[in-house]
Scaffold this active site. Structure first.
Site, PDB file in Angstrom:
ATOM      1  N   ASP A 227       7.456 -32.942  -6.510  1.00 15.04           N
ATOM      2  CA  ASP A 227       8.173 -34.043  -7.158  1.00 15.04           C
ATOM      3  C   ASP A 227       8.069 -33.872  -8.671  1.00 15.04           C
ATOM      4  O   ASP A 227       6.995 -34.009  -9.247  1.00 15.04           O
ATOM      5  CB  ASP A 227       7.560 -35.381  -6.736  1.00 15.04           C
ATOM      6  CG  ASP A 227       8.485 -36.551  -6.994  1.00 15.04           C
ATOM      7  OD1 ASP A 227       9.346 -36.436  -7.880  1.00 15.04           O
ATOM      8  OD2 ASP A 227       8.342 -37.583  -6.313  1.00 15.04           O
ATOM      9  N   HIS A 315      18.713 -36.368  -0.687  1.00 15.72           N
ATOM     10  CA  HIS A 315      18.225 -36.984  -1.920  1.00 15.72           C
ATOM     11  C   HIS A 315      18.585 -36.146  -3.145  1.00 15.72           C
ATOM     12  O   HIS A 315      19.010 -36.681  -4.178  1.00 15.72           O
ATOM     13  CB  HIS A 315      16.709 -37.160  -1.812  1.00 15.72           C
ATOM     14  CG  HIS A 315      16.113 -38.010  -2.882  1.00 15.72           C
ATOM     15  ND1 HIS A 315      16.107 -39.391  -2.832  1.00 15.72           N
ATOM     16  CD2 HIS A 315      15.487 -37.678  -4.041  1.00 15.72           C
ATOM     17  CE1 HIS A 315      15.511 -39.870  -3.909  1.00 15.72           C
ATOM     18  NE2 HIS A 315      15.118 -38.848  -4.658  1.00 15.72           N
TER      19      HIS A 315
END
Length: 400
Positions: A227, A315
């Protein structure tokens, strides 16, 4: 989680520009053992042992400067966010209270960062690598007629939000980052005392953390995926993160979202389905269209049957700058773990205009494949003030 907001850029992580506590202890033990052995040999020869060489420690980012170090310094393993509310007051009185409070917050933070704080809990330990930021919320700016960017505004409601008012918002938002939880905890206490002396109250606090990662690698979130692979380079940040030339040039806007993650539910999916939902591979963070983590995801590549390799609901696709005229966000997110059924992501993004986040979040709320596993429980927006000049305080441009 907004996984794609810019070009590939190495993300500064916890132990990359600081000293990892456990590594330092382990390394110190090794040096000590080596020193004892060398000393014993030297004594048998009638000579004294030389002391072990000092361990090099990176200097803490300075408090004073054009920009607040809480945005620009290497990201540290521990964070603590807190929000303050000022007591209702007339505009003139409120401005005076805010000016005085910002001066006191600046003093506390400068002393803590500089290692000159009187509190013994902040002295004598390992270097904290403490950095901070202070921001002004839209509500306070409107009440007191402060000089803030015209685009500063609260976020709209998004489908699926389950926001808890007591966990979000605030007249002032502060973020503290450090090598471990101790310095932010102590400094937050000192800031709270300063706020109460000014008639303000602490609205909420939220701790967060990052995993240990090797130098140069991207931390993983609690879903297990990397991330923060892509963040804007400096030239892009000047366009999308920092204010335009003028009074807001060295300020930015923080968008904060507390996102609860159903880690068990997501982990129950087969790995290939998780990869399709994310648009990246779990094993190494590589986009489904690439061969290395930092490859730019190509959201237009198709399979032989005409379907997109990175699905429409992935996403990565929905957060791609290609769908937003190239707009990018600087992300410095953290994980949190407040209870067995309450853990997730503290999404912290820095943008010139919060509308940048709104456009992305509207796309995500409509069809993100991760939606069944995510719940947004808190939100805040704040204008992160330009840095304080040497000898000055934060917020000196608010009164123009």
């Amino acid at each position: 989680m907004h996984a794609e907001t810019g070009k590939a850029q190495e993300r500064p992580g916890a132990a990359r520009n600081g000293v990892d506590r456990r590594a330092l202890i382990a390394g110190g033990g090794a040096v000590l053992a080596a020193g004892v052995g060398a000393g014993a040999v030297a004594l048998t020869r009638g000579r004294s042992a030389a002391p072990p060489p000092p361990v090099a420690v990176a200097a803490a980012p300075p408090f004073h400067g054009e920009r607040q170090a809480g945005v620009t310094a290497p990201q540290q393993p521990a964070t603590l966010l807190l929000a303050l509310d000022l007591a209702p007051a007339a505009v003139s009185d409120g401005r005076g209270v805010l000016r005085s409070l910002l001066g006191e917050l600046s003093r506390v933070l400068a002393e803590a960062v500089g290692g000159t704080a009187a509190d013994p809990r902040l002295r004598g330990g390992e270097p904290a690598q403490l950095s901070s930021l202070v921001g002004v919320g839209p509500g306070l700016a409107a009440r007191l007629g402060l000089n803030v960017p015209p685009a500063l505004a609260e976020l709209p409601a998004f489908p699926g939000d389950r926001l808890e008012p007591a966990r979000g918002g605030g007249d002032l938002v502060v973020q503290l980052c450090a090598a471990d939880r101790w310095p932010p905890t102590v400094v937050a206490e000192l800031l709270g005392a300063a706020a109460r002396s000014a008639g303000a109250t602490v609205r909420w606090t939220q701790p967060g953390f990052l995993p240990r990662t090797p130098p140069g690698s991207t931390p993983r979130n609690l879903f297990g995926y990397k991330d923060g692979t892509a963040n804007p380079a400096e030239a892009e940040a000047k366009q999308w993160v920092w204010g335009p030339p003028g009074p807001y040039e060295h300020g930015t806007v923080l968008v904060y979202r507390r996102i609860r993650m159903d880690t068990a539910g997501f982990a129950a999916l087969p790995e290939d389905r998780r990869d399709l939902a994310m648009g990246r591979r779990l094993v190494d963070g590589t986009p489904l269209t690439g061969t290395a983590e930092h490859d730019d995801p190509d959201i237009y590549t198709k399979n032989p049957d005409g379907s997109y390799v990175i699905p429409n609901s992935a996403h990565v696709r929905l957060t791609s700058p290609r769908l937003d005229s190239g707009a990018r966000m600087l992300r410095r997110g953290y994980s949190y773990d407040d209870a067995p059924d309450d853990r997730g992501l503290l999404f912290c993004a820095f943008v010139r205009d919060p509308e940048q986040f709104t456009r992305v979040q509207n796309r995500l709320a409509a069809k993100d494949a991760l939606n069944p596993f995510l719940v947004h429980t808190a939100s805040a927006v704040a204008y992160v003030l330009p840095g304080a000049p040497e000898g000055g305080a934060l917020g000196e441009g608010l009164w123009a």
